[in-house]
Design a protein around this motif. Structure first.
Motif, PDB file in Angstrom:
ATOM      1  N   GLN A  56     -63.278 -39.246 -11.393  1.00 46.93           N
ATOM      2  CA  GLN A  56     -64.597 -39.169 -12.013  1.00 46.93           C
ATOM      3  C   GLN A  56     -65.495 -40.270 -11.466  1.00 46.93           C
ATOM      4  O   GLN A  56     -65.082 -41.422 -11.407  1.00 46.93           O
ATOM      5  CB  GLN A  56     -64.462 -39.333 -13.530  1.00 46.93           C
ATOM      6  CG  GLN A  56     -63.468 -38.370 -14.166  1.00 46.93           C
ATOM      7  CD  GLN A  56     -64.088 -36.996 -14.404  1.00 46.93           C
ATOM      8  OE1 GLN A  56     -65.172 -36.695 -13.905  1.00 46.93           O
ATOM      9  NE2 GLN A  56     -63.400 -36.163 -15.155  1.00 46.93           N
ATOM     10  N   THR A  57     -66.701 -39.916 -11.084  1.00 47.82           N
ATOM     11  CA  THR A  57     -67.640 -40.929 -10.585  1.00 47.82           C
ATOM     12  C   THR A  57     -68.358 -41.571 -11.768  1.00 47.82           C
ATOM     13  O   THR A  57     -68.905 -40.853 -12.617  1.00 47.82           O
ATOM     14  CB  THR A  57     -68.694 -40.258  -9.673  1.00 47.82           C
ATOM     15  OG1 THR A  57     -68.014 -39.388  -8.805  1.00 47.82           O
ATOM     16  CG2 THR A  57     -69.503 -41.273  -8.892  1.00 47.82           C
ATOM     17  N   PRO A  58     -68.365 -42.908 -11.843  1.00 46.78           N
ATOM     18  CA  PRO A  58     -69.053 -43.558 -12.964  1.00 46.78           C
ATOM     19  C   PRO A  58     -70.560 -43.277 -12.950  1.00 46.78           C
ATOM     20  O   PRO A  58     -71.182 -43.269 -11.893  1.00 46.78           O
ATOM     21  CB  PRO A  58     -68.771 -45.042 -12.755  1.00 46.78           C
ATOM     22  CG  PRO A  58     -67.649 -45.102 -11.785  1.00 46.78           C
ATOM     23  CD  PRO A  58     -67.714 -43.865 -10.960  1.00 46.78           C
ATOM     24  N   MET A  59     -71.103 -43.048 -14.124  1.00 42.83           N
ATOM     25  CA  MET A  59     -72.538 -42.790 -14.297  1.00 42.83           C
ATOM     26  C   MET A  59     -73.112 -43.923 -15.166  1.00 42.83           C
ATOM     27  O   MET A  59     -72.350 -44.653 -15.802  1.00 42.83           O
ATOM     28  CB  MET A  59     -72.748 -41.449 -15.021  1.00 42.83           C
ATOM     29  CG  MET A  59     -72.045 -40.268 -14.361  1.00 42.83           C
ATOM     30  SD  MET A  59     -72.889 -39.737 -12.888  1.00 42.83           S
ATOM     31  CE  MET A  59     -74.250 -38.882 -13.617  1.00 42.83           C
ATOM     32  N   PRO A  60     -74.444 -44.030 -15.244  1.00 41.82           N
ATOM     33  CA  PRO A  60     -75.010 -45.097 -16.092  1.00 41.82           C
ATOM     34  C   PRO A  60     -74.664 -44.895 -17.573  1.00 41.82           C
ATOM     35  O   PRO A  60     -74.483 -43.771 -18.032  1.00 41.82           O
ATOM     36  CB  PRO A  60     -76.515 -44.972 -15.875  1.00 41.82           C
ATOM     37  CG  PRO A  60     -76.668 -44.197 -14.617  1.00 41.82           C
ATOM     38  CD  PRO A  60     -75.484 -43.300 -14.512  1.00 41.82           C
ATOM     39  N   CYS A  61     -74.595 -46.019 -18.274  1.00 39.56           N
ATOM     40  CA  CYS A  61     -74.299 -45.991 -19.719  1.00 39.56           C
ATOM     41  C   CYS A  61     -75.451 -45.309 -20.455  1.00 39.56           C
ATOM     42  O   CYS A  61     -76.618 -45.601 -20.201  1.00 39.56           O
ATOM     43  CB  CYS A  61     -74.137 -47.426 -20.201  1.00 39.56           C
ATOM     44  SG  CYS A  61     -74.054 -47.579 -21.986  1.00 39.56           S
ATOM     45  N   ILE A  62     -75.110 -44.401 -21.335  1.00 35.22           N
ATOM     46  CA  ILE A  62     -76.158 -43.690 -22.086  1.00 35.22           C
ATOM     47  C   ILE A  62     -76.267 -44.212 -23.531  1.00 35.22           C
ATOM     48  O   ILE A  62     -76.907 -43.611 -24.378  1.00 35.22           O
ATOM     49  CB  ILE A  62     -75.908 -42.164 -22.082  1.00 35.22           C
ATOM     50  CG1 ILE A  62     -74.503 -41.865 -22.624  1.00 35.22           C
ATOM     51  CG2 ILE A  62     -76.104 -41.578 -20.686  1.00 35.22           C
ATOM     52  CD1 ILE A  62     -74.248 -40.391 -22.906  1.00 35.22           C
ATOM     53  N   ARG A  63     -75.599 -45.305 -23.804  1.00 38.36           N
ATOM     54  CA  ARG A  63     -75.654 -45.972 -25.119  1.00 38.36           C
ATOM     55  C   ARG A  63     -75.280 -45.028 -26.254  1.00 38.36           C
ATOM     56  O   ARG A  63     -75.920 -45.013 -27.304  1.00 38.36           O
ATOM     57  CB  ARG A  63     -77.045 -46.567 -25.369  1.00 38.36           C
ATOM     58  CG  ARG A  63     -77.407 -47.648 -24.375  1.00 38.36           C
ATOM     59  CD  ARG A  63     -78.839 -48.088 -24.571  1.00 38.36           C
ATOM     60  NE  ARG A  63     -79.270 -48.928 -23.468  1.00 38.36           N
ATOM     61  CZ  ARG A  63     -79.145 -50.253 -23.456  1.00 38.36           C
ATOM     62  NH1 ARG A  63     -78.619 -50.872 -24.468  1.00 38.36           N
ATOM     63  NH2 ARG A  63     -79.556 -50.950 -22.411  1.00 38.36           N
ATOM     64  N   CYS A  64     -74.234 -44.253 -26.044  1.00 41.88           N
ATOM     65  CA  CYS A  64     -73.846 -43.285 -27.064  1.00 41.88           C
ATOM     66  C   CYS A  64     -73.065 -43.939 -28.206  1.00 41.88           C
ATOM     67  O   CYS A  64     -72.959 -43.385 -29.296  1.00 41.88           O
ATOM     68  CB  CYS A  64     -73.002 -42.178 -26.440  1.00 41.88           C
ATOM     69  SG  CYS A  64     -71.445 -42.790 -25.770  1.00 41.88           S
ATOM     70  N   GLY A  65     -72.466 -45.103 -27.930  1.00 40.62           N
ATOM     71  CA  GLY A  65     -71.731 -45.825 -28.975  1.00 40.62           C
ATOM     72  C   GLY A  65     -70.311 -45.312 -29.218  1.00 40.62           C
ATOM     73  O   GLY A  65     -69.617 -45.822 -30.109  1.00 40.62           O
TER      74      GLY A  65
END
Ligand code: SF4
Ligand code: SF4
Length: 521
Positions: A366-375
């Motif tokens: 899996q390629t890391p993506m930016p944090c979406i602050r989902c918690g």
């Protein structure tokens, strides 16, 4: 009456993948021709070699002694000849090499003479701890902290509860479950020795509710001992119940303080494998030279548990278990969440190797993506941390802030990374931050020590200078005094001469008197 249990925050219910490696009883791994025994297999300082290249050694003989307080010896896993003492690849996330003793087996597997303890209850706790230390025993649950230290609560601490941790909550790993099934008596023997060393009031053996066989066998073994102060408790199968703090919370409802130890709340936690190793050391006089290892994963033909000599190359075990020998397979030491990838299959099994997992690297990456602050990460964190904040500060190398967010309470369980929809390798960031902070602290300690040494040297020079000045001053004073004495001597001499002259004059006066004339006549 059903015993009350508590919950810890977060955690995950994961597919176990345990059955695959529990089909067969524990087998003995084949004796390899060459064993590579690292000098550091535990938290603390490496051991110091006490053997030389070319020397013949016996199985169980000490190869290297403890160098500092947080250190334990290492021993020969078979008889043979020391082939080298040098840096070799070891299983470590850094992939670096470290000092090892290389032992060529002579195939005879000849033991040293065993020195079992007949009645350990006659030994003082300190003497018992020393035997455990000399046997090279470290925590076999993963961290590898020297066991004798965790058996020393100190004079001011009372241990209320000794917990034996049989909660093997990470998927795939089954070596503790197999040990509990095959050696329940030995585990209880080890627990009783630990209880004596700690003078603990009561003991708990905890294991998950999916280990029914192990539970039954432990209960039966306990009946033989009739130890009313030992409870065997089944706990829910939630990852990571096997974490020390999480286990204590589930069993007692008590929280180990942040940055604290279980001892702060009068508890001590040891692994079931450590208990068995202690029983071997005390009752049979055997040092820690083997351990149970789970070899499993999709790339393994016959997943199983093996009794393995410390120093055996991973590849020897993989081959024994039907590894496909596809060099593209990923090899992991430990479980899928807390383990780390090993690039070199020739690295040796060490005291903390509980599992070797291998699966095809073709597994979807899996390629890391930016944090979406989902918690989501905070929701599952069993240490009640804010993994997202830790990630930001670790990534920004803001090591003060990352500590403000209690980085060192993170048990690296990987729950946060497991649920992260952005596939951020969060634990790698935490490990990186911890390593950097430790390195900075080590550097600071070194700098402090260098400064202290410099200050001490300056003080010594200054003191010497003062002593020299004082010596000179005294010498001068003495000289002056002795000169003064000499002057005083001249005076007394003069006085004596004058007195003598006066006496002579007086005598002459008597001779010239009339009475004196008569006599002459
Ligand atoms: S789970 Fe991943 S994406 Fe969601 S807040 Fe945490 S780090 Fe960010
Ligand atoms: S790895 Fe650390 S931060 Fe992430 S869930 Fe586990 S304890 Fe929390």
């Amino acid at each position: 009456m059903k015993r009350r249990l508590w919950h810890f925050h977060g955690g995950l219910r994961l597919p176990g993948h345990k059955a695959e490696s529990m089909q067969e009883p524990i087998q003995t791994a084949t004796l390899p021709e060459r064993l590579t025994i690292p000098l550091q297999q535990h938290i603390g300082e490496p051991a110091e070699p006490v053997v030389e290249v070319g020397q013949r050694v016996l199985k169980g003989q000490m190869l290297a002694r403890a160098s500092e307080y947080i250190s334990v010896p290492v021993h020969a896993s078979t008889s043979g000849t020391i082939a080298a003492i040098e840096d070799r690849p070891i299983p470590h996330p850094s992939g670096l090499q470290a000092p090892c003793i290389v032992l060529d087996s002579d195939g005879q597997d000849e033991w040293i003479e065993h020195a079992p303890i007949n009645d350990y209850t006659e030994l003082e706790s300190s003497a018992l701890r020393n035997v455990i230390r000399e046997a090279g025993i470290v925590g076999l649950g993963g961290a590898g902290f020297p066991a004798f230290i965790k058996l020393n609560p100190g004079p001011r601490n009372v241990v209320d509860t000794l917990i034996l941790n049989g909660a093997e909550c990470e998927p795939y790993i089954t070596c503790d479950a197999m040990l509990m099934q095959e050696q329940p008596r030995k585990i209880i023997d080890g627990l009783l020795i630990m209880k004596h060393a700690l003078q603990a009031r009561r003991c708990i053996i905890a294991l998950e509710d999916n280990k029914r066989n192990a539970h039954t066998l432990l209960v039966n073994a306990l009946h033989e001992h009739e130890s009313e102060f030992i409870e065997i408790i089944q706990i829910p199968t939630i990852y990571p119940t096997g974490g020390e703090k999480q286990l204590i919370k589930v069993l007692t409802g008590k929280e180990v303080p942040s940055h604290g130890l279980p001892l702060d709340i009068h508890m001590v936690c040891h692994n079931v494998g450590t208990a068995a190793a202690i029983a071997d050391a005390i009752h049979e006089g055997k040092p820690l030279i083997t351990r149970y290892v789970t070899v499993t994963g999709d790339a393994i033909g016959q997943p199983c548990n093996l009794e393995v000599r410390i120093g055996t190359p991973f590849e020897a075990l993989l081959e024994q278990c039907g590894w496909r020998d596809d060099r593209n397979d990923e090899i992991i030491m430990g479980g899928p969440l807390m383990g780390f990838t090993v690039d070199n299959p020739a690295v040796p099994v060490i005291k903390t190797t509980n599992c070797i997992l291998s699966w095809p690297t073709t597994k979807e990456q899996q390629t890391p993506m930016p944090c979406i602050r989902c918690g989501e990460c905070a929701r599952v964190c069993p240490a009640q941390l804010l993994p997202q904040q830790l990630y930001w500060y670790a990534r920004a190398k803001n090591f003060d802030r990352v500590q403000d967010f209690n980085l060192f309470d993170c048990i690296e369980c990987g729950c946060c990374a497991y649920v992260c929809p952005s596939h951020i390798p969060l634990v790698q960031y935490y490990r990186f931050a911890k390593t950097e902070i430790w390195a900075q602290e080590r550097d600071k300690k070194k700098a402090d020590q260098a400064r202290e040494r410099h200050e001490f040297r300056q003080q010594r020079i200054e003191r010497k200078k003062q002593e020299e000045e004082e010596r000179k001053r005294r010498k001068k004073e003495m000289l002056k005094k002795s000169q003064g004495d000499e002057t005083g001597g001249e005076d007394s001499k003069k006085a004596a001469i004058e007195a003598a002259m006066a006496r002579a004059k007086a005598r002459r006066g008597e001779k010239n008197s009339p009475s004196g004339d008569k006599e002459d006549a």
